[in-house]
Design a protein around this motif. Structure first.
Motif, PDB file in Angstrom:
ATOM      1  N   GLY A 130     -25.950 -20.593  83.394  1.00  0.00           N
ATOM      2  CA  GLY A 130     -26.613 -19.297  83.384  1.00  0.00           C
ATOM      3  C   GLY A 130     -25.777 -18.108  83.800  1.00  0.00           C
ATOM      4  N   GLU A 131     -24.538 -18.310  84.237  1.00  0.00           N
ATOM      5  CA  GLU A 131     -23.754 -17.151  84.648  1.00  0.00           C
ATOM      6  C   GLU A 131     -22.253 -17.381  84.529  1.00  0.00           C
ATOM      7  OE1 GLU A 131     -25.056 -16.587  88.746  1.00  0.00           O
ATOM      8  OE2 GLU A 131     -23.103 -17.260  89.429  1.00  0.00           O
ATOM      9  N   VAL A 132     -21.576 -16.270  84.244  1.00  0.00           N
ATOM     10  CA  VAL A 132     -20.123 -16.263  84.167  1.00  0.00           C
ATOM     11  C   VAL A 132     -19.629 -15.098  85.012  1.00  0.00           C
ATOM     12  CG1 VAL A 132     -18.107 -16.033  82.648  1.00  0.00           C
ATOM     13  CG2 VAL A 132     -20.179 -17.163  81.811  1.00  0.00           C
ATOM     14  N   LEU A 133     -18.651 -15.356  85.843  1.00  0.00           N
ATOM     15  CA  LEU A 133     -18.022 -14.289  86.624  1.00  0.00           C
ATOM     16  C   LEU A 133     -16.738 -13.902  85.903  1.00  0.00           C
ATOM     17  CD1 LEU A 133     -18.476 -15.607  90.279  1.00  0.00           C
ATOM     18  CD2 LEU A 133     -19.921 -14.002  89.015  1.00  0.00           C
ATOM     19  N   VAL A 134     -16.675 -12.628  85.463  1.00  0.00           N
ATOM     20  CA  VAL A 134     -15.495 -12.127  84.768  1.00  0.00           C
ATOM     21  C   VAL A 134     -14.714 -11.225  85.708  1.00  0.00           C
ATOM     22  CG1 VAL A 134     -16.473 -12.347  82.454  1.00  0.00           C
ATOM     23  CG2 VAL A 134     -16.761 -10.217  83.694  1.00  0.00           C
ATOM     24  N   GLU A 135     -13.441 -11.084  85.412  1.00  0.00           N
ATOM     25  CA  GLU A 135     -12.541 -10.381  86.319  1.00  0.00           C
ATOM     26  C   GLU A 135     -12.571  -8.869  86.168  1.00  0.00           C
ATOM     27  OE1 GLU A 135      -8.843 -12.425  85.707  1.00  0.00           O
ATOM     28  OE2 GLU A 135      -9.670 -14.309  86.436  1.00  0.00           O
ATOM     29  N   THR A 136     -13.075  -8.355  85.038  1.00  0.00           N
ATOM     30  CA  THR A 136     -13.184  -6.903  84.836  1.00  0.00           C
ATOM     31  C   THR A 136     -14.427  -6.600  84.011  1.00  0.00           C
ATOM     32  OG1 THR A 136     -11.872  -6.991  82.812  1.00  0.00           O
ATOM     33  CG2 THR A 136     -10.669  -6.536  84.851  1.00  0.00           C
ATOM     34  N   SER A 137     -14.826  -5.360  84.028  1.00  0.00           N
ATOM     35  CA  SER A 137     -15.960  -4.935  83.206  1.00  0.00           C
ATOM     36  C   SER A 137     -15.595  -5.042  81.729  1.00  0.00           C
ATOM     37  CB  SER A 137     -16.342  -3.491  83.514  1.00  0.00           C
ATOM     38  OG  SER A 137     -16.796  -3.372  84.822  1.00  0.00           O
ATOM     39  N   LEU A 138     -16.612  -5.310  80.914  1.00  0.00           N
ATOM     40  CA  LEU A 138     -16.391  -5.410  79.478  1.00  0.00           C
ATOM     41  C   LEU A 138     -16.759  -4.091  78.816  1.00  0.00           C
ATOM     42  CD1 LEU A 138     -17.967  -8.925  78.763  1.00  0.00           C
ATOM     43  CD2 LEU A 138     -15.639  -8.376  79.456  1.00  0.00           C
ATOM     44  N   ASP A 139     -16.014  -3.734  77.774  1.00  0.00           N
ATOM     45  CA  ASP A 139     -16.384  -2.533  77.025  1.00  0.00           C
ATOM     46  C   ASP A 139     -17.451  -2.890  75.993  1.00  0.00           C
ATOM     47  OD1 ASP A 139     -15.125  -3.518  74.632  1.00  0.00           O
ATOM     48  OD2 ASP A 139     -13.195  -2.736  75.327  1.00  0.00           O
ATOM     49  N   LYS A 140     -17.974  -1.895  75.299  1.00  0.00           N
ATOM     50  CA  LYS A 140     -19.078  -2.109  74.348  1.00  0.00           C
ATOM     51  C   LYS A 140     -18.687  -3.065  73.220  1.00  0.00           C
ATOM     52  CE  LYS A 140     -21.552   2.180  75.155  1.00  0.00           C
ATOM     53  NZ  LYS A 140     -22.061   3.424  74.583  1.00  0.00           N
ATOM     54  N   ILE A 141     -17.465  -2.978  72.749  1.00  0.00           N
ATOM     55  CA  ILE A 141     -17.014  -3.856  71.661  1.00  0.00           C
ATOM     56  C   ILE A 141     -16.961  -5.295  72.148  1.00  0.00           C
ATOM     57  CG2 ILE A 141     -15.070  -4.425  70.149  1.00  0.00           C
ATOM     58  CD1 ILE A 141     -14.485  -1.366  70.064  1.00  0.00           C
ATOM     59  N   GLN A 142     -16.419  -5.523  73.338  1.00  0.00           N
ATOM     60  CA  GLN A 142     -16.359  -6.875  73.890  1.00  0.00           C
ATOM     61  C   GLN A 142     -17.762  -7.444  74.102  1.00  0.00           C
ATOM     62  OE1 GLN A 142     -13.880  -5.776  77.307  1.00  0.00           O
ATOM     63  NE2 GLN A 142     -12.461  -7.407  76.699  1.00  0.00           N
ATOM     64  N   ILE A 143     -18.673  -6.624  74.601  1.00  0.00           N
ATOM     65  CA  ILE A 143     -20.049  -7.075  74.825  1.00  0.00           C
ATOM     66  C   ILE A 143     -20.688  -7.486  73.502  1.00  0.00           C
ATOM     67  CG2 ILE A 143     -22.366  -6.348  75.533  1.00  0.00           C
ATOM     68  CD1 ILE A 143     -20.952  -4.663  77.739  1.00  0.00           C
ATOM     69  N   GLN A 144     -20.495  -6.674  72.456  1.00  0.00           N
ATOM     70  CA  GLN A 144     -21.080  -6.998  71.150  1.00  0.00           C
ATOM     71  C   GLN A 144     -20.465  -8.268  70.571  1.00  0.00           C
ATOM     72  OE1 GLN A 144     -23.832  -5.614  69.829  1.00  0.00           O
ATOM     73  NE2 GLN A 144     -23.657  -7.355  68.453  1.00  0.00           N
ATOM     74  N   GLU A 145     -19.155  -8.428  70.688  1.00  0.00           N
ATOM     75  CA  GLU A 145     -18.500  -9.654  70.207  1.00  0.00           C
ATOM     76  C   GLU A 145     -19.017 -10.872  70.960  1.00  0.00           C
ATOM     77  OE1 GLU A 145     -14.370  -8.702  70.870  1.00  0.00           O
ATOM     78  OE2 GLU A 145     -14.092  -8.009  68.817  1.00  0.00           O
ATOM     79  N   LEU A 146     -19.134 -10.722  72.289  1.00  0.00           N
ATOM     80  CA  LEU A 146     -19.627 -11.815  73.115  1.00  0.00           C
ATOM     81  C   LEU A 146     -21.059 -12.163  72.734  1.00  0.00           C
ATOM     82  CD1 LEU A 146     -19.234 -13.759  75.487  1.00  0.00           C
ATOM     83  CD2 LEU A 146     -19.937 -11.900  77.014  1.00  0.00           C
ATOM     84  N   LYS A 147     -21.882 -11.157  72.572  1.00  0.00           N
ATOM     85  CA  LYS A 147     -23.282 -11.367  72.193  1.00  0.00           C
ATOM     86  C   LYS A 147     -23.364 -12.127  70.865  1.00  0.00           C
ATOM     87  CE  LYS A 147     -27.545  -8.833  71.403  1.00  0.00           C
ATOM     88  NZ  LYS A 147     -28.226  -7.546  71.350  1.00  0.00           N
ATOM     89  N   THR A 148     -22.583 -11.714  69.892  1.00  0.00           N
ATOM     90  CA  THR A 148     -22.581 -12.353  68.569  1.00  0.00           C
ATOM     91  C   THR A 148     -22.149 -13.817  68.664  1.00  0.00           C
ATOM     92  OG1 THR A 148     -22.101 -10.241  67.500  1.00  0.00           O
ATOM     93  CG2 THR A 148     -21.628 -12.236  66.228  1.00  0.00           C
ATOM     94  N   GLU A 149     -21.055 -14.069  69.368  1.00  0.00           N
ATOM     95  CA  GLU A 149     -20.547 -15.434  69.514  1.00  0.00           C
ATOM     96  C   GLU A 149     -21.553 -16.329  70.240  1.00  0.00           C
ATOM     97  OE1 GLU A 149     -17.663 -16.987  68.496  1.00  0.00           O
ATOM     98  OE2 GLU A 149     -17.041 -15.210  67.396  1.00  0.00           O
ATOM     99  N   LEU A 150     -22.151 -15.810  71.301  1.00  0.00           N
ATOM    100  CA  LEU A 150     -23.127 -16.596  72.063  1.00  0.00           C
ATOM    101  C   LEU A 150     -24.355 -16.920  71.211  1.00  0.00           C
ATOM    102  CD1 LEU A 150     -22.945 -14.756  75.509  1.00  0.00           C
ATOM    103  CD2 LEU A 150     -22.183 -17.101  75.034  1.00  0.00           C
ATOM    104  N   GLU A 151     -24.850 -15.926  70.490  1.00  0.00           N
ATOM    105  CA  GLU A 151     -26.049 -16.132  69.667  1.00  0.00           C
ATOM    106  C   GLU A 151     -25.810 -17.144  68.554  1.00  0.00           C
ATOM    107  OE1 GLU A 151     -27.328 -12.180  68.559  1.00  0.00           O
ATOM    108  OE2 GLU A 151     -28.191 -11.835  70.556  1.00  0.00           O
ATOM    109  N   GLU A 152     -24.588 -17.225  68.048  1.00  0.00           N
ATOM    110  CA  GLU A 152     -24.276 -18.184  66.983  1.00  0.00           C
ATOM    111  C   GLU A 152     -24.489 -19.623  67.425  1.00  0.00           C
ATOM    112  OE1 GLU A 152     -20.458 -17.718  65.128  1.00  0.00           O
ATOM    113  OE2 GLU A 152     -20.903 -15.650  64.537  1.00  0.00           O
ATOM    114  N   ILE A 153     -24.379 -19.885  68.726  1.00  0.00           N
ATOM    115  CA  ILE A 153     -24.568 -21.261  69.196  1.00  0.00           C
ATOM    116  C   ILE A 153     -25.792 -21.396  70.112  1.00  0.00           C
ATOM    117  CG2 ILE A 153     -22.180 -21.982  68.838  1.00  0.00           C
ATOM    118  CD1 ILE A 153     -21.706 -21.631  71.829  1.00  0.00           C
ATOM    119  N   GLY A 154     -26.713 -20.436  70.013  1.00  0.00           N
ATOM    120  CA  GLY A 154     -28.004 -20.587  70.687  1.00  0.00           C
ATOM    121  C   GLY A 154     -28.117 -20.007  72.078  1.00  0.00           C
ATOM    122  N   PHE A 155     -27.141 -19.220  72.517  1.00  0.00           N
ATOM    123  CA  PHE A 155     -27.214 -18.574  73.814  1.00  0.00           C
ATOM    124  C   PHE A 155     -27.554 -17.100  73.624  1.00  0.00           C
ATOM    125  CE2 PHE A 155     -23.817 -21.872  74.543  1.00  0.00           C
ATOM    126  CZ  PHE A 155     -24.619 -22.736  75.259  1.00  0.00           C
ATOM    127  N   ALA A 156     -27.848 -16.420  74.725  1.00  0.00           N
ATOM    128  CA  ALA A 156     -28.132 -14.994  74.660  1.00  0.00           C
ATOM    129  C   ALA A 156     -27.752 -14.343  75.978  1.00  0.00           C
ATOM    130  CB  ALA A 156     -29.613 -14.753  74.369  1.00  0.00           C
TER     131      ALA A 156
END
Length: 188
Positions: free
Chosen positions: A36-62
């Motif tokens: 349920g959680e990931v600790l990242v070392e820096t803040s993500l920009d909008k493009i990274q968040i959208q890429e992450l969201k897309t990749e996660l949703e492809e395998i059933g996460f959100a």
């Protein structure tokens, strides 16, 4: 600066591996990944968040971006971890366990869960226990008494009664059935 990213539907060690793979693929550096959680070392920009969201949703996460969804995901992760990934018997009742882990009043958490999930928290726990019971029956390594003890049931009869209510068959009927209808843990 460490930033926590909350992810819905992570229910097992394989989920952790899958999420780690996505973060590596996107070259997002993280310090830890738990259910349920990931600790990242820096803040993500909008493009990274959208890429992450897309990749996660492809395998059933959100991605989880609101407090209520985060609390519900934490509740589910605690139940799944305790029932499916721990051999330690719960020594307190679920209300106490969840309240202590989340540092919030159980009545509030239970009410929130019911209003958002359309199932009571107690029924969610029962369904998870029955899914674990199905898994253990399928493995055929433990008898029903041992399964009842492992899942913290007071008796085999009580386990059998709940099993029948949830599945419409007894544990022995399930064991004999060639169709072992098991549900993924995140479908409750």
């Amino acid at each position: 600066m460490i930033v926590k990213i909350n992810i819905k539907n992570m229910v097992c060690p394989r989920c952790i591996t899958a999420v780690e793979h996505i973060f590596k693929k996107l070259n997002i550096h993280y310090s830890s990944v738990k259910l349920g959680e990931v600790l990242v070392e820096t803040s993500l920009d909008k493009i990274q968040i959208q890429e992450l969201k897309t990749e996660l949703e492809e395998i059933g996460f959100a991605l989880i971006d609101d407090r209520k969804s985060h609390l519900i995901a934490q509740m589910k992760n605690l139940v799944i971890a305790k029932i499916h990934h721990s051999d330690k018997v719960l020594e307190v009742n679920w209300a106490t366990y969840i309240s202590e882990k989340l540092h919030l009043d159980y009545k509030y958490l239970s009410s929130l869960f019911s209003s958002e999930e359309n199932i009571t928290f107690e029924h969610y726990i029962i369904h998870q226990k029955i899914e674990r019971c199905k898994e253990l029956i399928t493995y055929d390594e433990l008898n029903l008494s041992e399964i009842a003890f492992k899942l913290n049931y007071s008796s085999v009869a009580y386990l059998s009664t709940q099993f029948k209510k949830v599945t419409n068959m007894t544990p022995s009927q399930f064991k004999k059935s060639k169709y072992k209808n098991r549900k993924p843990l995140d479908e409750f």
